[in-house]
Design an enzyme around this catalytic site. Structure first.
Site, PDB file in Angstrom:
ATOM      1  N   ARG A 210      -9.852   4.536  -2.094  1.00 15.52           N
ATOM      2  CA  ARG A 210     -10.226   3.113  -2.230  1.00 15.52           C
ATOM      3  C   ARG A 210     -11.716   2.999  -2.540  1.00 15.52           C
ATOM      4  NH1 ARG A 210      -6.286   2.106   2.198  1.00 15.52           N
ATOM      5  NH2 ARG A 210      -7.818   2.753   3.740  1.00 15.52           N
ATOM      6  N   PHE A 226       1.628  -2.509  -5.432  1.00 20.28           N
ATOM      7  CA  PHE A 226       1.968  -2.038  -4.075  1.00 20.28           C
ATOM      8  C   PHE A 226       0.714  -2.162  -3.205  1.00 20.28           C
ATOM      9  CE2 PHE A 226       4.253   0.530  -7.275  1.00 20.28           C
ATOM     10  CZ  PHE A 226       5.577   0.289  -6.945  1.00 20.28           C
ATOM     11  N   ASP A 248       2.780  -7.129  -4.187  1.00 20.11           N
ATOM     12  CA  ASP A 248       3.554  -6.403  -3.177  1.00 20.11           C
ATOM     13  C   ASP A 248       4.850  -7.190  -2.949  1.00 20.11           C
ATOM     14  OD1 ASP A 248       2.662  -4.065  -0.929  1.00 20.11           O
ATOM     15  OD2 ASP A 248       4.376  -5.312  -0.350  1.00 20.11           O
ATOM     16  N   SER A 249       5.903  -6.497  -2.532  1.00 19.86           N
ATOM     17  CA  SER A 249       7.180  -7.195  -2.320  1.00 19.86           C
ATOM     18  C   SER A 249       7.297  -7.746  -0.895  1.00 19.86           C
ATOM     19  CB  SER A 249       8.346  -6.246  -2.604  1.00 19.86           C
ATOM     20  OG  SER A 249       8.245  -5.119  -1.775  1.00 19.86           O
ATOM     21  N   ASP A 298       0.194   2.519  -6.202  1.00 23.62           N
ATOM     22  CA  ASP A 298       0.270   3.270  -4.936  1.00 23.62           C
ATOM     23  C   ASP A 298       1.595   2.956  -4.230  1.00 23.62           C
ATOM     24  OD1 ASP A 298      -0.365   4.794  -2.730  1.00 23.62           O
ATOM     25  OD2 ASP A 298      -1.607   3.253  -1.797  1.00 23.62           O
ATOM     26  N   CYS A 338       2.981   9.572  -2.516  1.00 18.40           N
ATOM     27  CA  CYS A 338       2.862  10.049  -1.126  1.00 18.40           C
ATOM     28  C   CYS A 338       4.160  10.738  -0.702  1.00 18.40           C
ATOM     29  CB  CYS A 338       2.494   8.909  -0.184  1.00 18.40           C
ATOM     30  SG  CYS A 338       3.680   7.571  -0.161  1.00 18.40           S
TER      31      CYS A 338
HETATM   32  N1  SAH Z   1      -2.269   0.757  -1.413  1.00 16.15           N
HETATM   33  C1  SAH Z   1      -2.006   0.347  -0.057  1.00 16.15           C
HETATM   34  C2  SAH Z   1      -0.788   1.030   0.535  1.00 16.15           C
HETATM   35  C3  SAH Z   1       0.508   0.851  -0.246  1.00 16.15           C
HETATM   36  S1  SAH Z   1       1.911   1.164   0.684  1.00 16.15           S
HETATM   37  C4  SAH Z   1      -3.259   0.563   0.775  1.00 16.15           C
HETATM   38  O1  SAH Z   1      -4.226   1.200   0.327  1.00 16.15           O
HETATM   39  O2  SAH Z   1      -3.281   0.078   1.906  1.00 16.15           O
HETATM   40  C5  SAH Z   1       3.217   0.695  -0.325  1.00 16.15           C
HETATM   41  C6  SAH Z   1       3.480  -0.790  -0.434  1.00 16.15           C
HETATM   42  O3  SAH Z   1       4.495  -0.991  -1.395  1.00 16.15           O
HETATM   43  C7  SAH Z   1       3.987  -1.481   0.823  1.00 16.15           C
HETATM   44  O4  SAH Z   1       3.110  -2.539   1.143  1.00 16.15           O
HETATM   45  C8  SAH Z   1       5.372  -2.067   0.457  1.00 16.15           C
HETATM   46  O5  SAH Z   1       5.590  -3.373   0.991  1.00 16.15           O
HETATM   47  C9  SAH Z   1       5.277  -2.126  -1.029  1.00 16.15           C
HETATM   48  N2  SAH Z   1       6.523  -2.025  -1.777  1.00 16.15           N
HETATM   49  C10 SAH Z   1       7.555  -1.186  -1.581  1.00 16.15           C
HETATM   50  N3  SAH Z   1       8.467  -1.296  -2.582  1.00 16.15           N
HETATM   51  C11 SAH Z   1       7.988  -2.235  -3.423  1.00 16.15           C
HETATM   52  C12 SAH Z   1       8.446  -2.790  -4.661  1.00 16.15           C
HETATM   53  N4  SAH Z   1       9.585  -2.354  -5.227  1.00 16.15           N
HETATM   54  N5  SAH Z   1       7.686  -3.708  -5.271  1.00 16.15           N
HETATM   55  C13 SAH Z   1       6.539  -4.134  -4.716  1.00 16.15           C
HETATM   56  N6  SAH Z   1       6.033  -3.641  -3.568  1.00 16.15           N
HETATM   57  C14 SAH Z   1       6.756  -2.698  -2.934  1.00 16.15           C
END
Ligand code: SAH
Length: 395
Positions: A210, A226, A248-249, A298, A338
């Site tokens: 980040r 995400f 984000d979803s 991510d 991840c």
């Molecule tokens: N980049 C973030 C962590 C991401 S974790 C950080 O630095 O804090 C992954 C995220 O993807 C989660 O918040 C989850 O809610 C979201 N997610 C999972 N599947 C998804 C989808 N199909 N579309 C959008 N978001 C999604």
């Protein structure tokens, strides 16, 4: 006497100090050990290999505590292990970077199945093995003594736990959880929802990645896919991004993200957020001919183990291909996986395939991993779960 005897030839991974024994490698379990008992493991020839915690119903039937025959697995053993784990973080000077860090990273710290994250003076523990379950009270007492926390919270609610036949358990174990828990990371403030957030409340592992985005965001139109609690967006804004769209979803994630935008006094006019499925959103943006200068991908874990690799590869290919298409020439893609089941090599191949299909040429300008408070034990490559590529698309 309780003991585990391996099938002939099945001692190889233990000799390389990999701490897992799959049930299929076991020839005989003698002495009727209970789940969580510490049991010595021997080769078929009778040579001592390790002391491990036994769990009859789990696919990983034993997880190693110690490689030394004369080492006793007792309170003092766990005191030593926790002290070493905490000292490693102290030596890294992490407290200067953030008031949140991972204190114990399971197998990598010689404590298979235990995660301990520190958010200011709150500790969150996650137990994923029967061995740790057995020593839970001891571990709590030692953590209290070593860390002087105001609260210890348990988030033992991972899928892995259920696979191993352990029921989920969450809640305050000790002290009181502050209402508005925040941490300070590289000078920025983040709300941490320990009770309901993802993982133990925050993605500590992406801290340095980040921070890198902050150095690349000046005057950029950014798409953060995400986004969870908006970590990358907050850094991009701090780095002078022109605009940021966070996707984000999860409604809860976006609510946390908005809190973090406010906490850091972000310029709200430059921010947009969307509760949407990223796979669909990327297509929509493509159909609208939208373009960005910096895209962050991510996603959550697509492949918890190598068995899911093929399906996961399709998911990574899809989002990376669309990401490349949405980038302006000279644009930057920060892309992550991840998934333990996807190696560095495979991830790079998938991303290369995506670039090819998108018709772009790109350079790797940085290869990234989790922060050093998630150290990777050389004998446990599964610990290298987070991999990232920072790519620049050719002009
Ligand atoms: N980049 C973030 C962590 C991401 S974790 C950080 O630095 O804090 C992954 C995220 O993807 C989660 O918040 C989850 O809610 C979201 N997610 C999972 N599947 C998804 C989808 N199909 N579309 C959008 N978001 C999604």
């Amino acid at each position: 006497m309780k003991k585990i005897i391996l099938k002939a030839g099945k001692e190889k991974s233990l000799l390389r100090r990999h701490p897992w024994v799959y049930s299929g490698a076991i020839d005989r379990v003698a002495g009727y050990p209970s789940n969580g008992d510490t049991v010595p493991i021997y080769t078929s020839q009778g040579a001592f290999l390790a002391h491990a915690a036994y769990h009859s119903q789990a696919p990983i039937a034993a997880r190693v505590w110690s490689w030394q025959q004369d080492e006793r697995i007792d309170d003092a053993f766990f005191y030593r292990k926790l002290t070493q784990a905490i000292a490693l973080r102290k030596d890294l000077g992490l407290s200067q970077q953030s008031t949140g860090s991972r204190l114990v990273h399971g197998e990598s710290d010689g404590l298979p199945g235990l995660v301990v994250d520190r958010y200011d003076r709150v500790l969150v523990i996650q137990i994923g093995s029967m061995g740790v379950e057995r020593w839970r009270e001891t571990l709590l007492d030692i953590l209290k003594a070593l860390c002087d926390p105001i609260c210890i919270y348990e988030r033992s609610d991972t899928e892995v736990r259920e696979l191993g036949g352990l029921t989920k358990r969450t809640g305050v174990l000790w002290g009181e959880l502050p209402h508005d828990l925040t941490i300070k990371e590289y000078g920025l403030h983040f709300a941490v929802d320990v009770a309901h957030g993802q993982k133990t409340g925050f993605y500590l592992d992406q801290r340095d990645n980040r921070a890198k985005i902050r150095t690349l965001a000046k005057d950029k139109e950014v798409l953060n896919c995400f986004c969870y609690s908006g970590g990358f967006s907050v850094y991009a804004n701090q780095g002078g991004a022109k605009s940021i769209l966070s996707v984000d979803s999860s409604d809860n994630a976006l609510a946390l993200a908005q809190r973090n935008f406010t906490l850091n006094g972000l310029d709200i006019d430059s921010l947009q957020w969307q509760c949407a499925d990223v796979f669909q959103m990327l297509r929509k943006l493509r159909d609208q001919n939208r373009q960005f200068d910096l895209i962050i991908l991510d996603p959550p874990k697509f492949a918890p183990t190598a068995a899911f690799a093929a399906k996961a590869a399709r998911g990574y290919k899809d989002i990376n291909l669309l990401g490349f298409k949405l980038l302006r020439p000279g644009g930057i893609l920060a892309t992550y996986s991840c998934s333990s089941g996807i190696s560095n090599d495979l991830f790079q191949k998938i991303v290369a395939g995506a670039a090819l299909d998108a018709g772009v040429s790109a350079h790797i300008i940085d290869q990234q991993m989790a922060t050093p408070d998630h150290p990777i034990l050389l004998s446990f490559p599964e610990g290298a779960y987070l991999k990232g590529l920072l790519l620049r698309v050719a002009d």
